[in-house]
Motif scaffolding. Structure first.
Motif, PDB file in Angstrom:
ATOM      1  N   ASP A  40       0.835  -1.213   0.000  1.00 14.98           N
ATOM      2  CA  ASP A  40       0.000   0.000   0.000  1.00 14.98           C
ATOM      3  C   ASP A  40       0.861   1.251   0.000  1.00 14.98           C
ATOM      4  N   LYS A  41       1.931   1.240   0.799  1.00 19.61           N
ATOM      5  CA  LYS A  41       2.804   2.415   0.869  1.00 19.61           C
ATOM      6  C   LYS A  41       3.559   2.604  -0.440  1.00 19.61           C
ATOM      7  N   GLU A  42       4.020   1.504  -1.048  1.00 22.71           N
ATOM      8  CA  GLU A  42       4.709   1.615  -2.348  1.00 22.71           C
ATOM      9  C   GLU A  42       3.769   2.203  -3.398  1.00 22.71           C
ATOM     10  N   LYS A  43       2.534   1.768  -3.377  1.00 26.99           N
ATOM     11  CA  LYS A  43       1.542   2.272  -4.335  1.00 26.99           C
ATOM     12  C   LYS A  43       1.346   3.776  -4.112  1.00 26.99           C
ATOM     13  N   GLU A  44       1.250   4.173  -2.834  1.00 29.05           N
ATOM     14  CA  GLU A  44       1.080   5.596  -2.500  1.00 29.05           C
ATOM     15  C   GLU A  44       2.282   6.416  -2.971  1.00 29.05           C
ATOM     16  N   VAL A  45       3.486   5.881  -2.785  1.00 34.14           N
ATOM     17  CA  VAL A  45       4.708   6.584  -3.184  1.00 34.14           C
ATOM     18  C   VAL A  45       4.770   6.746  -4.705  1.00 34.14           C
ATOM     19  N   MET A  46       4.369   5.711  -5.427  1.00 39.87           N
ATOM     20  CA  MET A  46       4.492   5.749  -6.891  1.00 39.87           C
ATOM     21  C   MET A  46       3.365   6.504  -7.598  1.00 39.87           C
ATOM     22  N   GLU A  47       2.283   6.803  -6.862  1.00 43.95           N
ATOM     23  CA  GLU A  47       1.195   7.578  -7.480  1.00 43.95           C
ATOM     24  C   GLU A  47       1.668   8.968  -7.818  1.00 43.95           C
ATOM     25  N   ILE A  48       1.200   9.471  -8.917  1.00 37.77           N
ATOM     26  CA  ILE A  48       1.629  10.808  -9.355  1.00 37.77           C
ATOM     27  C   ILE A  48       0.575  11.821  -9.053  1.00 37.77           C
TER      28      ILE A  48
END
Length: 184
Positions: free
Chosen positions: A176-184
């Motif tokens: 979930d955190k990786e997804k949040e970090v990679m969102e633009i």
């Protein structure tokens, strides 16, 4: 929850809460007061967490505002933020400090993902260490004849199931955190 698992379940729960706290401190291009949780400033000679000496609020999506209750501590808070590893320069306007979060570059996002993965792996190692401690305790109980061989097998299976559950939780939090970090 079986009594013999309770203490290990609590330890694994604490491991997850530490992971969540560490993940909250990773900035993802949006203002987040959690990044200041570990920053301390000198306040009358004592290192004091900033969130105990100032009101911290998010004024816009990328702007964090720090309003100290004692205006004389403004410079000390600014110095503490500069000395921390946040990587953002605070702007002091004389009454409050503003921290403007720049948008993240692709390179910085990848670095943050590596950091997220590292925290996740450290948490899994901690959970597995708790499992090992439990296994050692159960084997010691068996050796002292406090439990039977069958009990030992059941205990080992239960602690393994608990470990797998918490490792899945760590994976979910990390993903979930990786997804949040990679969102633009």
């Amino acid at each position: 929850m079986k009594e013999y698992l309770k203490v290990y379940d609590e330890k694994m729960t604490k491991t997850l809460s530490v992971l969540r706290e560490e993940m909250g401190a990773i900035r993802v291009g949006r203002a987040n007061a959690a990044i200041l949780n570990k920053v301390t400033a000198e306040y009358y000679g004592t290192p004091t967490p900033i969130n105990q000496m100032a009101a911290i609020s998010v004024s816009e999506a990328r702007i964090l505002v720090i309003q100290p209750w004692d205006k004389s501590s403004l410079k000390d808070i600014e110095k503490a933020i500069l000395a921390s590893d946040i990587g953002i320069n605070p702007q002091n306007d004389g009454s409050c400090i503003k921290i403007v979060f720049p948008p993240l570059t692709e390179e910085r996002r990848k670095e943050l993902c590596k950091k997220v993965q590292k925290y996740g792996e450290e948490s899994k190692v901690a959970v597995r260490s708790i499992r090992r401690d439990a296994m050692d305790a159960y084997k010691a109980m068996k050796k002292k004849s406090e439990i039977t061989e069958d009990d030992l097998k059941v205990y080992e299976k239960d602690i393994q199931d608990l470990t797998e559950k918490y490792c899945k939780d760590v994976d979910k939090i990390t993903a979930d955190k990786e997804k949040e970090v990679m969102e633009i």
